[in-house]
Design a protein around this motif. Structure first.
Motif, mmCIF file in Angstrom:
data_model
loop_
_atom_site.group_PDB
_atom_site.id
_atom_site.type_symbol
_atom_site.label_atom_id
_atom_site.label_comp_id
_atom_site.label_asym_id
_atom_site.label_seq_id
_atom_site.Cartn_x
_atom_site.Cartn_y
_atom_site.Cartn_z
ATOM 1 N N GLU A 126 73.311 67.310 80.325
ATOM 2 C CA GLU A 126 74.386 67.948 79.585
ATOM 3 C C GLU A 126 74.273 69.473 79.666
ATOM 4 O OE1 GLU A 126 72.464 65.570 78.480
ATOM 5 O OE2 GLU A 126 73.849 63.863 78.275
ATOM 6 N N VAL A 127 75.432 70.131 79.598
ATOM 7 C CA VAL A 127 75.454 71.583 79.644
ATOM 8 C C VAL A 127 74.617 72.169 78.508
ATOM 9 C CG1 VAL A 127 76.935 73.624 79.398
ATOM 10 C CG2 VAL A 127 77.663 71.728 80.857
ATOM 11 N N ASP A 128 74.679 71.567 77.308
ATOM 12 C CA ASP A 128 73.888 72.075 76.182
ATOM 13 C C ASP A 128 72.397 72.060 76.499
ATOM 14 O OD1 ASP A 128 76.176 72.489 74.766
ATOM 15 O OD2 ASP A 128 75.960 70.758 73.439
ATOM 16 N N VAL A 161 71.657 74.912 78.846
ATOM 17 C CA VAL A 161 71.663 76.172 78.099
ATOM 18 C C VAL A 161 70.355 76.341 77.336
ATOM 19 C CG1 VAL A 161 72.744 77.388 76.156
ATOM 20 C CG2 VAL A 161 74.176 76.341 77.937
ATOM 21 N N THR A 192 78.288 83.913 76.615
ATOM 22 C CA THR A 192 78.835 83.492 77.913
ATOM 23 C C THR A 192 77.992 82.409 78.577
ATOM 24 O OG1 THR A 192 77.565 85.259 78.997
ATOM 25 C CG2 THR A 192 79.838 85.782 78.327
ATOM 26 N N VAL A 236 77.822 79.073 78.689
ATOM 27 C CA VAL A 236 78.432 77.928 79.376
ATOM 28 C C VAL A 236 79.049 78.355 80.703
ATOM 29 C CG1 VAL A 236 80.240 76.177 79.248
ATOM 30 C CG2 VAL A 236 78.807 76.638 77.244
ATOM 31 N N SER A 237 79.778 79.452 80.683
ATOM 32 C CA SER A 237 80.382 79.913 81.941
ATOM 33 C C SER A 237 79.312 80.393 82.920
ATOM 34 C CB SER A 237 81.386 81.034 81.666
ATOM 35 O OG SER A 237 80.755 82.157 81.075
ATOM 36 N N VAL A 247 76.296 79.086 83.191
ATOM 37 C CA VAL A 247 75.740 77.871 83.786
ATOM 38 C C VAL A 247 76.612 77.421 84.954
ATOM 39 C CG1 VAL A 247 75.356 75.394 83.417
ATOM 40 C CG2 VAL A 247 74.472 77.043 81.773
ATOM 41 N N ARG A 248 77.926 77.438 84.753
ATOM 42 C CA ARG A 248 78.829 77.052 85.844
ATOM 43 C C ARG A 248 78.628 77.960 87.063
ATOM 44 N NH1 ARG A 248 83.089 77.168 81.746
ATOM 45 N NH2 ARG A 248 83.306 75.077 80.815
ATOM 46 N N THR A 282 80.371 65.964 81.062
ATOM 47 C CA THR A 282 79.569 66.683 80.063
ATOM 48 C C THR A 282 78.479 67.562 80.668
ATOM 49 O OG1 THR A 282 78.095 64.766 79.848
ATOM 50 C CG2 THR A 282 79.957 64.919 78.311
ATOM 51 N N GLY A 283 78.346 67.536 82.000
ATOM 52 C CA GLY A 283 77.282 68.328 82.599
ATOM 53 C C GLY A 283 77.221 68.136 84.096
#
Length: 261
Positions: free
Chosen positions: A49-51, A54, A65, A67-68, A70-71, A99-100
């Motif tokens: 997951e993105v969380d 992070v 920033t 989340v962006s 990570v992308r 979700t990720g």
């Protein structure tokens, strides 16, 4: 990848982090990109997951920033791997999920996957009583290691937990290999390896016990008793503990003149 015939592309994490394509070896640049790839690799085939990414990349103090960012890191990682290892080899290896992200290496493309498969085969052979075959599987599995898990990656809390789990699997494979070899009567051959292992894992009483037993069974009664004294000293100094019942029984058996056969 060492000891895997036909390996052409993939990732190594059982030691320094590396990507491979044929003779090409690639070590991703940038600490956050390295952590990103490492976390995807230790959780290969799962969605990370993105969380979670992070948390690993910013250790609980992410910027607004995050989340962006990570992308962006995922984009750059894909580009870097495709340039270094080939677009065809890396196509679809890192997938974007709802979700990720997920690292989805093909069979044989991740050394951890190969290790886990060989380790499982070794355990099955042990249960079946096939010690020689088990020993061969454990030797092949342990031969994949080139050092500590992700040895050159600065690990955050999340990644460090996964690395510790993988290291525990390595220790268990080493223990089962020792059991198989001792069951085949290879006590003298094991002594140097056991000395190395107890130096690496000084608080592992099971390994100390096997060293003492191997020395005794090799006709080295004095060395066995000295090895008992060494582990007793380590446990007292480091933990304030006495040796385990297993160790004390071994000492009693040797002092009583028990057979080393």
């Amino acid at each position: 990848m060492s000891d895997i015939r036909g390996f052409t592309a993939g990732f190594r994490i059982l030691g320094p982090l590396e990507g491979h394509y044929g003779p090409t070896v690639h070590r991703p640049r940038g600490p956050k990109v390295r952590n990103l790839l490492a976390l995807l690799a230790v959780r290969a085939h799962d969605i990370v997951e993105v969380d979670t990414l992070v948390e690993e990349l910013w250790d609980g103090s992410p910027p607004s920033t995050a989340v962006s960012t990570v992308r962006t890191h995922v984009y750059h990682l894909r580009q870097e791997l495709e340039r270094a290892l080939g677009a065809e080899a890396m196509r679809g290896v890192i997938s974007t999920e709802a979700t990720g992200y997920s690292l989805r290496p093909a069979p044989g493309q991740l050394d951890l996957d190969v290790f886990t498969r060989l380790y499982g085969q070794g355990r099955a052979e042990m249960r079946a009583g096939n010690r020689e075959s088990a020993l061969q599987r454990f030797d092949a599995a342990l031969g994949l290691w080139r050092g500590r898990t992700l040895a050159d990656v600065a690990q955050g809390r999340v990644l460090a937990g996964h690395a510790a789990r993988i290291e525990d699997l390595r220790v268990r494979a080493q223990e089962l290999r020792i059991e198989a070899a001792m069951g085949l009567g290879r006590h003298r051959e094991l002594v140097p390896e056991l000395r190395r292992l107890v130096a690496t894992h000084p608080l592992n009483e099971w390994m100390h016990a096997r060293l003492i037993d191997a020395l005794h069974r090799s006709g080295r009664r004095g060395d066995a008793l000295r090895a008992f004294h060494d582990v007793r000293t380590v446990l007292a100094q480091e933990l304030g503990l006495e040796p385990s019942e297993d160790l004390r029984q071994l000492q009693h058996h040797i002092l009583a003149g028990g057979s080393a056969a």
